[in-house]
Every structure is written in C-alpha cells, then in structure tokens.
Design an enzyme around this catalytic site. Sequence first.
Site, PDB file in Angstrom:
ATOM      1  N   TYR A 125      24.843  40.932  44.640  1.00  0.00           N
ATOM      2  CA  TYR A 125      25.632  40.245  43.472  1.00  0.00           C
ATOM      3  C   TYR A 125      26.736  39.968  43.913  1.00  0.00           C
ATOM      4  O   TYR A 125      27.340  38.821  43.503  1.00  0.00           O
ATOM      5  CB  TYR A 125      25.834  41.622  42.622  1.00  0.00           C
ATOM      6  CG  TYR A 125      24.719  41.827  41.801  1.00  0.00           C
ATOM      7  CD1 TYR A 125      24.006  42.714  41.884  1.00  0.00           C
ATOM      8  CD2 TYR A 125      24.496  40.886  40.647  1.00  0.00           C
ATOM      9  CE1 TYR A 125      22.533  42.987  41.295  1.00  0.00           C
ATOM     10  CE2 TYR A 125      23.313  41.156  39.797  1.00  0.00           C
ATOM     11  CZ  TYR A 125      22.130  42.052  40.152  1.00  0.00           C
ATOM     12  OH  TYR A 125      21.377  42.077  39.325  1.00  0.00           O
ATOM     13  N   GLN A 177      22.357  35.633  27.743  1.00  0.00           N
ATOM     14  CA  GLN A 177      21.611  36.218  28.999  1.00  0.00           C
ATOM     15  C   GLN A 177      22.254  36.141  30.436  1.00  0.00           C
ATOM     16  O   GLN A 177      21.990  36.968  31.303  1.00  0.00           O
ATOM     17  CB  GLN A 177      20.293  35.993  28.908  1.00  0.00           C
ATOM     18  CG  GLN A 177      19.343  36.006  27.620  1.00  0.00           C
ATOM     19  CD  GLN A 177      17.813  35.745  27.731  1.00  0.00           C
ATOM     20  OE1 GLN A 177      16.993  36.338  28.246  1.00  0.00           O
ATOM     21  NE2 GLN A 177      17.805  34.486  27.433  1.00  0.00           N
ATOM     22  N   ASN A 178      23.084  35.084  30.412  1.00  0.00           N
ATOM     23  CA  ASN A 178      23.612  34.854  31.807  1.00  0.00           C
ATOM     24  C   ASN A 178      24.773  35.702  31.823  1.00  0.00           C
ATOM     25  O   ASN A 178      25.627  36.162  31.190  1.00  0.00           O
ATOM     26  CB  ASN A 178      24.249  33.367  31.763  1.00  0.00           C
ATOM     27  CG  ASN A 178      23.038  32.428  31.445  1.00  0.00           C
ATOM     28  OD1 ASN A 178      21.910  32.640  31.536  1.00  0.00           O
ATOM     29  ND2 ASN A 178      23.355  31.283  31.027  1.00  0.00           N
ATOM     30  N   VAL A 179      25.136  36.025  33.120  1.00  0.00           N
ATOM     31  CA  VAL A 179      26.276  36.727  33.813  1.00  0.00           C
ATOM     32  C   VAL A 179      27.210  36.185  34.408  1.00  0.00           C
ATOM     33  O   VAL A 179      28.040  36.837  34.606  1.00  0.00           O
ATOM     34  CB  VAL A 179      25.627  37.767  34.682  1.00  0.00           C
ATOM     35  CG1 VAL A 179      24.542  39.021  34.016  1.00  0.00           C
ATOM     36  CG2 VAL A 179      24.944  37.331  35.754  1.00  0.00           C
ATOM     37  N   HIS A 230      23.229  40.863  29.259  1.00  0.00           N
ATOM     38  CA  HIS A 230      22.829  41.533  30.694  1.00  0.00           C
ATOM     39  C   HIS A 230      23.883  41.666  31.261  1.00  0.00           C
ATOM     40  O   HIS A 230      23.770  42.002  32.620  1.00  0.00           O
ATOM     41  CB  HIS A 230      21.716  40.567  31.162  1.00  0.00           C
ATOM     42  CG  HIS A 230      20.617  40.217  30.319  1.00  0.00           C
ATOM     43  ND1 HIS A 230      19.588  39.129  30.435  1.00  0.00           N
ATOM     44  CD2 HIS A 230      19.961  41.350  29.503  1.00  0.00           C
ATOM     45  CE1 HIS A 230      18.756  39.615  29.646  1.00  0.00           C
ATOM     46  NE2 HIS A 230      18.624  40.619  29.063  1.00  0.00           N
ATOM     47  N   GLY A 282      17.800  26.853  27.344  1.00  0.00           N
ATOM     48  CA  GLY A 282      17.540  27.047  28.594  1.00  0.00           C
ATOM     49  C   GLY A 282      17.153  28.363  28.828  1.00  0.00           C
ATOM     50  O   GLY A 282      17.636  29.299  29.846  1.00  0.00           O
ATOM     51  N   SER A 330      13.452  31.160  29.413  1.00  0.00           N
ATOM     52  CA  SER A 330      12.111  31.194  29.177  1.00  0.00           C
ATOM     53  C   SER A 330      11.689  32.205  28.249  1.00  0.00           C
ATOM     54  O   SER A 330      10.421  32.218  27.863  1.00  0.00           O
ATOM     55  CB  SER A 330      11.492  31.537  30.699  1.00  0.00           C
ATOM     56  OG  SER A 330      12.035  32.666  30.858  1.00  0.00           O
TER      57      SER A 330
HETATM   58  N1  APR Z   1      18.413  22.231  31.218  1.00  0.00           N
HETATM   59  C1  APR Z   1      17.828  23.361  30.310  1.00  0.00           C
HETATM   60  N2  APR Z   1      16.804  24.398  30.523  1.00  0.00           N
HETATM   61  C2  APR Z   1      16.323  24.275  32.065  1.00  0.00           C
HETATM   62  C3  APR Z   1      17.093  23.576  33.048  1.00  0.00           C
HETATM   63  C4  APR Z   1      17.991  22.494  32.426  1.00  0.00           C
HETATM   64  N3  APR Z   1      18.515  21.764  33.507  1.00  0.00           N
HETATM   65  N4  APR Z   1      16.439  23.914  33.994  1.00  0.00           N
HETATM   66  C5  APR Z   1      15.351  24.993  33.831  1.00  0.00           C
HETATM   67  N5  APR Z   1      15.554  25.310  32.425  1.00  0.00           N
HETATM   68  C6  APR Z   1      14.837  26.189  31.524  1.00  0.00           C
HETATM   69  C7  APR Z   1      13.518  26.416  32.176  1.00  0.00           C
HETATM   70  O1  APR Z   1      12.604  25.432  31.665  1.00  0.00           O
HETATM   71  C8  APR Z   1      13.217  28.113  31.646  1.00  0.00           C
HETATM   72  O2  APR Z   1      12.979  27.935  30.129  1.00  0.00           O
HETATM   73  O3  APR Z   1      15.726  27.356  31.631  1.00  0.00           O
HETATM   74  C9  APR Z   1      14.822  28.488  31.629  1.00  0.00           C
HETATM   75  C10 APR Z   1      14.912  29.418  32.819  1.00  0.00           C
HETATM   76  O4  APR Z   1      14.214  30.515  32.562  1.00  0.00           O
HETATM   77  P1  APR Z   1      14.569  31.885  33.312  1.00  0.00           P
HETATM   78  O5  APR Z   1      14.631  31.366  34.748  1.00  0.00           O
HETATM   79  O6  APR Z   1      13.537  32.739  33.217  1.00  0.00           O
HETATM   80  O7  APR Z   1      15.868  32.473  32.946  1.00  0.00           O
HETATM   81  P2  APR Z   1      16.180  33.246  31.710  1.00  0.00           P
HETATM   82  O8  APR Z   1      15.366  32.833  30.561  1.00  0.00           O
HETATM   83  O9  APR Z   1      17.733  33.201  31.397  1.00  0.00           O
HETATM   84  O10 APR Z   1      15.820  34.677  32.314  1.00  0.00           O
HETATM   85  C11 APR Z   1      16.143  35.930  31.228  1.00  0.00           C
HETATM   86  O11 APR Z   1      15.559  37.344  32.956  1.00  0.00           O
HETATM   87  O12 APR Z   1      15.822  37.709  35.262  1.00  0.00           O
HETATM   88  C12 APR Z   1      16.372  38.216  33.887  1.00  0.00           C
HETATM   89  O13 APR Z   1      18.252  39.208  33.429  1.00  0.00           O
HETATM   90  C13 APR Z   1      17.792  37.974  33.636  1.00  0.00           C
HETATM   91  O14 APR Z   1      18.955  37.017  31.972  1.00  0.00           O
HETATM   92  C14 APR Z   1      17.826  36.791  32.803  1.00  0.00           C
HETATM   93  C15 APR Z   1      16.444  36.794  32.056  1.00  0.00           C
END
Ligand code: APR
Length: 232
Positions: free
Chosen positions: A54, A87-89, A105, A171, A173
């Site tokens: 972290y 969900q971002n920190v 989160h 952004g 998943s």
């Molecule tokens: N612009 C917009 N979206 C984007 C970009 C971009 N430049 N690059 C990637 N993405 C999208 C991907 O297509 C995907 O849908 O951002 C998403 C990233 O997904 P993850 O990496 O799974 O991130 P997230 O959904 O925030 O994860 C959720 O998982 O690990 C835990 O606590 C953590 O908060 C996090 C949670």
Amino acid sequence: MAKKIVVFTGAGVSADSGISTFRDSDGLWENYSIEEVCTAEAIVRDREKVINFYNMRRRDVLSKEPNAAHIAIAKLEKYFDTEVVTQNVDDLHERAGSTRITHLHGELTKLRSSANPDLIVPIEGWEQGLTETAPDGSLLRPHIVFFGEAVPMFENAAAIVYSADILIVVGTSLAVYPAASLVQYVRDSSVPIYVVDPAELNIRSRNPITHIRERAAVGMPQLAEQLIKSLK
Ligand code: APR
C-alpha cells in the site's frame, strides 16, 4: 430541481492518469496475488508485505494527476445534483474538484486502527511505518476494505444509486461484489445508464443503456458535454 446524476467509477477512470487497473493485461493482480496483499489474514501473516504494497500504491498515486475524465465528472457538479460512488482508493476525484464522493473500498490517504474500524487517521506523505500505532494503541493499518471484509459504505452507496435520475458507470469490470450489484439499485427500469469503457459491455439491465466505447479521458468529457447541452 436539477437532475440527479450518480457516477459509479472503477479503476478504469484512473487508468488515463497512469494508475494500473486490477484486471487488465498489465493490471495489479497480474503481479500480486490478492491473498498475499489484500486480505485480513495477509496483514496478520505478512504485515511488512501488505504495508509495503500500500505504501507503493500510495507513492504511485501521489505522483499522478487527475485526468480529463475526473475533471469532466467534477464539472457535472456545476449543472446537476451530482454524486460520485467510487471503488477506487485514490484521491483523484477529490483532486479534480468533485465534492460528494463515497469510497466503497476505502482510501489510500487514510489509515485506521486495527481494533476499531471507525478510528481513522490521515496519513502525511506516502509511507506508513511498520509499527505506527493508532490513538487507541493498536497497530495502524491501511483504511482499505480487504477481500472478505465488510463493505460498510454499501448501504449508503445503494441509496445514492437509487436516487439517480441518470447513472453513469465508468471504468469498472463489475467483477467484485457487492459493489458490482450497485447498478441494480436504480429506482426503476426507466433510469438511463451510460457506460464509458473501451471494453465490451458487461452490464445486464432492463434499463436503457448507452455504451460509449472509449477510454474515460475521451468518453467522459464527451458525455458530460452532451448532458450539459441537453439542459439548454
Ligand atoms: N478508460 C475507461 N475504462 C478503462 C480504461 C480506460 N482508459 N482502461 C481500462 N478500463 C476498464 C476495463 O475495461 C475494465 O472494465 O476499467 C475496468 C477495470 O476493471 P478492474 O481492473 O477489475 O477494476 P475495478 O472494476 O475497479 O475492480 C473492482 O476489484 O480488486 C478489487 O477493490 C478492487 O475496487 C477494485 C475492485
């Protein structure tokens, strides 16, 4: 009465600031196992590895800037009743000027007592020392929701999504619950949902969905302008 916009963001909104997402090809979980650095057991089993993980992420975020997506989201506040659920920190929404933000989160810029989750301590700079203690005498830990831990802000976030006249999803998943289920909390099937993400759509919803298949730094400013123009 201004329309209520709720913007639900994930790591993708910060990707264009140079911050790794989790599940894309170069994502964080490609290089670190969740079990090693993001569970309640991990911080007991290997405190130094978790604190260092972290610290590294905090130092990375401090060296980055909000991008055009964060700025466009902050701009919406001038025209709409706007709230961000993230969900971002990282603190890039704050640094871009958004003022109503719910972190599901946790936050990298805060630490907390390991005995009392409500005892939160801001951190100066990027480095948490291994043996720093909270005012209650317990060891400090990152103010981050680890996998397997409760998500105390979820109910608040669900109520915020329920209040939306427009839901924007940027952004994420939608891979992690309960956060991913938030898109189901819109008050009825007429609430329009806009998705800004270069990947294919992965939302199942009866609501009208508009997918802006762009990077957030491109798609979010376009969407903000479109919504602001619709007010004229
Ligand atoms: N612009 C917009 N979206 C984007 C970009 C971009 N430049 N690059 C990637 N993405 C999208 C991907 O297509 C995907 O849908 O951002 C998403 C990233 O997904 P993850 O990496 O799974 O991130 P997230 O959904 O925030 O994860 C959720 O998982 O690990 C835990 O606590 C953590 O908060 C996090 C949670």
